[in-house]
Motif scaffolding. Structure first.
Motif, PDB file in Angstrom:
ATOM      1  N   ALA A 164       0.847  -1.185   0.000  1.00 48.62           N
ATOM      2  CA  ALA A 164       0.000   0.000   0.000  1.00 48.62           C
ATOM      3  C   ALA A 164       0.889   1.244   0.000  1.00 48.62           C
ATOM      4  CB  ALA A 164      -0.897  -0.004   1.221  1.00 48.62           C
ATOM      5  N   LEU A 165       0.655   2.110  -0.960  1.00 39.68           N
ATOM      6  CA  LEU A 165       1.413   3.348  -1.035  1.00 39.68           C
ATOM      7  C   LEU A 165       0.858   4.328  -0.019  1.00 39.68           C
ATOM      8  CD1 LEU A 165       1.637   3.755  -4.905  1.00 39.68           C
ATOM      9  CD2 LEU A 165       3.437   3.026  -3.361  1.00 39.68           C
ATOM     10  N   PRO A 166       1.710   5.178   0.530  1.00 33.48           N
ATOM     11  CA  PRO A 166       1.197   6.177   1.475  1.00 33.48           C
ATOM     12  C   PRO A 166       0.307   7.175   0.733  1.00 33.48           C
ATOM     13  CG  PRO A 166       3.506   6.591   0.980  1.00 33.48           C
ATOM     14  CD  PRO A 166       3.144   5.288   0.333  1.00 33.48           C
ATOM     15  N   PRO A 167      -0.642   7.781   1.426  1.00 32.84           N
ATOM     16  CA  PRO A 167      -1.523   8.740   0.761  1.00 32.84           C
ATOM     17  C   PRO A 167      -0.723   9.939   0.234  1.00 32.84           C
ATOM     18  CG  PRO A 167      -1.961   8.653   3.119  1.00 32.84           C
ATOM     19  CD  PRO A 167      -0.951   7.602   2.822  1.00 32.84           C
ATOM     20  N   ASP A 168      -1.129  10.423  -0.907  1.00 33.33           N
ATOM     21  CA  ASP A 168      -0.451  11.537  -1.556  1.00 33.33           C
ATOM     22  C   ASP A 168      -1.122  12.846  -1.144  1.00 33.33           C
ATOM     23  OD1 ASP A 168       0.877  13.276  -3.196  1.00 33.33           O
ATOM     24  OD2 ASP A 168       0.212  12.374  -5.073  1.00 33.33           O
ATOM     25  N   PRO A 169      -0.418  13.737  -0.434  1.00 34.79           N
ATOM     26  CA  PRO A 169      -1.050  14.981   0.017  1.00 34.79           C
ATOM     27  C   PRO A 169      -1.333  15.955  -1.123  1.00 34.79           C
ATOM     28  CG  PRO A 169       1.247  14.916   0.676  1.00 34.79           C
ATOM     29  CD  PRO A 169       0.935  13.592   0.064  1.00 34.79           C
ATOM     30  N   LYS A 170      -0.766  15.706  -2.308  1.00 34.81           N
ATOM     31  CA  LYS A 170      -1.019  16.594  -3.442  1.00 34.81           C
ATOM     32  C   LYS A 170      -2.236  16.156  -4.246  1.00 34.81           C
ATOM     33  CE  LYS A 170       2.876  15.907  -5.278  1.00 34.81           C
ATOM     34  NZ  LYS A 170       3.978  15.107  -4.919  1.00 34.81           N
ATOM     35  N   ARG A 171      -2.838  15.053  -3.881  1.00 37.46           N
ATOM     36  CA  ARG A 171      -3.959  14.502  -4.626  1.00 37.46           C
ATOM     37  C   ARG A 171      -5.283  15.103  -4.150  1.00 37.46           C
ATOM     38  NH1 ARG A 171      -5.214   8.214  -5.981  1.00 37.46           N
ATOM     39  NH2 ARG A 171      -6.974   8.678  -7.313  1.00 37.46           N
ATOM     40  N   LEU A 172      -6.229  15.169  -5.054  1.00 41.55           N
ATOM     41  CA  LEU A 172      -7.565  15.665  -4.744  1.00 41.55           C
ATOM     42  C   LEU A 172      -8.401  14.524  -4.161  1.00 41.55           C
ATOM     43  CD1 LEU A 172      -9.642  17.971  -4.980  1.00 41.55           C
ATOM     44  CD2 LEU A 172     -10.111  17.175  -7.297  1.00 41.55           C
ATOM     45  N   TYR A 173      -8.900  14.733  -2.944  1.00 45.31           N
ATOM     46  CA  TYR A 173      -9.700  13.720  -2.258  1.00 45.31           C
ATOM     47  C   TYR A 173     -11.074  14.294  -1.904  1.00 45.31           C
ATOM     48  CZ  TYR A 173      -5.359  11.139  -1.256  1.00 45.31           C
ATOM     49  OH  TYR A 173      -4.190  10.436  -1.352  1.00 45.31           O
ATOM     50  N   ARG A 174     -12.067  13.398  -1.767  1.00 42.98           N
ATOM     51  CA  ARG A 174     -13.352  13.787  -1.184  1.00 42.98           C
ATOM     52  C   ARG A 174     -13.176  13.849   0.324  1.00 42.98           C
ATOM     53  NH1 ARG A 174     -17.155   9.893  -1.279  1.00 42.98           N
ATOM     54  NH2 ARG A 174     -15.697   8.325  -1.982  1.00 42.98           N
ATOM     55  N   ASN A 175     -13.745  14.858   0.943  1.00 44.60           N
ATOM     56  CA  ASN A 175     -13.649  15.000   2.395  1.00 44.60           C
ATOM     57  C   ASN A 175     -15.022  14.694   2.981  1.00 44.60           C
ATOM     58  OD1 ASN A 175     -13.346  15.769   5.039  1.00 44.60           O
ATOM     59  ND2 ASN A 175     -12.195  17.614   4.574  1.00 44.60           N
ATOM     60  N   LYS A 176     -15.258  13.422   3.299  1.00 46.49           N
ATOM     61  CA  LYS A 176     -16.569  13.012   3.814  1.00 46.49           C
ATOM     62  C   LYS A 176     -16.805  13.517   5.238  1.00 46.49           C
ATOM     63  CE  LYS A 176     -18.483   9.198   2.806  1.00 46.49           C
ATOM     64  NZ  LYS A 176     -18.869   7.803   2.638  1.00 46.49           N
ATOM     65  N   ARG A 177     -15.720  13.761   5.979  1.00 44.35           N
ATOM     66  CA  ARG A 177     -15.897  14.239   7.354  1.00 44.35           C
ATOM     67  C   ARG A 177     -16.507  15.637   7.400  1.00 44.35           C
ATOM     68  NH1 ARG A 177     -10.101  13.570   8.623  1.00 44.35           N
ATOM     69  NH2 ARG A 177     -10.128  12.847   6.512  1.00 44.35           N
ATOM     70  N   HIS A 178     -16.205  16.459   6.409  1.00 46.89           N
ATOM     71  CA  HIS A 178     -16.749  17.816   6.370  1.00 46.89           C
ATOM     72  C   HIS A 178     -17.728  17.993   5.219  1.00 46.89           C
ATOM     73  CE1 HIS A 178     -12.888  18.505   8.576  1.00 46.89           C
ATOM     74  NE2 HIS A 178     -13.750  19.063   9.381  1.00 46.89           N
ATOM     75  N   GLY A 179     -18.069  16.896   4.564  1.00 44.98           N
ATOM     76  CA  GLY A 179     -18.961  16.959   3.416  1.00 44.98           C
ATOM     77  C   GLY A 179     -20.414  16.948   3.826  1.00 44.98           C
ATOM     78  N   VAL A 180     -21.260  17.449   2.935  1.00 38.71           N
ATOM     79  CA  VAL A 180     -22.700  17.442   3.176  1.00 38.71           C
ATOM     80  C   VAL A 180     -23.332  16.245   2.470  1.00 38.71           C
ATOM     81  CG1 VAL A 180     -24.854  18.713   2.797  1.00 38.71           C
ATOM     82  CG2 VAL A 180     -22.793  19.936   3.474  1.00 38.71           C
ATOM     83  N   ILE A 181     -23.048  16.079   1.187  1.00 36.94           N
ATOM     84  CA  ILE A 181     -23.637  14.959   0.451  1.00 36.94           C
ATOM     85  C   ILE A 181     -22.578  13.881   0.228  1.00 36.94           C
ATOM     86  CG2 ILE A 181     -24.725  14.247  -1.707  1.00 36.94           C
ATOM     87  CD1 ILE A 181     -26.006  17.011  -1.840  1.00 36.94           C
ATOM     88  N   GLY A 182     -21.569  14.179  -0.570  1.00 37.30           N
ATOM     89  CA  GLY A 182     -20.562  13.158  -0.852  1.00 37.30           C
ATOM     90  C   GLY A 182     -19.154  13.596  -0.490  1.00 37.30           C
ATOM     91  N   GLY A 183     -19.005  14.846  -0.076  1.00 40.81           N
ATOM     92  CA  GLY A 183     -17.688  15.346   0.288  1.00 40.81           C
ATOM     93  C   GLY A 183     -16.916  15.931  -0.878  1.00 40.81           C
ATOM     94  N   VAL A 184     -17.554  16.059  -2.041  1.00 38.27           N
ATOM     95  CA  VAL A 184     -16.864  16.582  -3.219  1.00 38.27           C
ATOM     96  C   VAL A 184     -16.513  18.049  -3.024  1.00 38.27           C
ATOM     97  CG1 VAL A 184     -17.078  17.056  -5.689  1.00 38.27           C
ATOM     98  CG2 VAL A 184     -17.904  14.892  -4.763  1.00 38.27           C
TER      99      VAL A 184
END
Length: 133
Positions: A7-27
């Motif tokens: 498993a590669l470490p998460p890339d901080p430069k990548r675009l991710y959905r933030n479900k913790r602060h998201g309303v519907i899907g975190g987009v």
């Protein structure tokens, strides 16, 4: 049998959905976090876009929801690291120049310390200090 599927470490430069602060899907929260924008303002912009071009806005949102991976836990150690990676994403040349300036300052301070420690006066001062102790 060797497994190369580590498993590669998460890339901080990548675009991710933030479900913790998201309303519907975190987009919207994920895009706002990536760009360093306010989440509420981005959500308002998406709502306005829904009134202008609803089918396109909904389709775009659903596609982004599908293709954007969910933000992994612990992606950033703290808020300072998060701001750093946002600056890398938005202004890479400014980030590089800031890092170059910081490294230049570290190099200057290191050269100053090296000059002091390698001078003959430093050894003499150390010997006098040892005599007094």
């Amino acid at each position: 049998m060797n497994s190369f599927n580590h498993a590669l470490p998460p890339d901080p430069k990548r675009l991710y959905r933030n479900k913790r602060h998201g309303v519907i899907g975190g987009v919207c929260a994920g895009i706002a976090d990536y760009l360093g924008w306010d989440r509420t303002l981005l959500r308002l912009a998406v709502i306005v876009t829904l009134f202008i071009a609803a089918p396109l806005a909904v389709l775009t949102y659903v596609i982004l929801w599908i293709i954007m991976p969910e933000q992994p836990m612990g992606l950033f150690a703290d808020e300072r690291e998060k701001r750093f990676w946002q600056s890398v994403n938005l202004h890479p040349s400014r980030t590089v120049s800031d890092l170059a300036r910081k490294f230049h300052e570290i190099d200057r301070r290191l050269a100053e310390m090296e000059r002091k420690v390698s001078s003959p006066d430093y050894d003499l001062e150390r010997k006098f200090r040892d005599l007094g102790a």
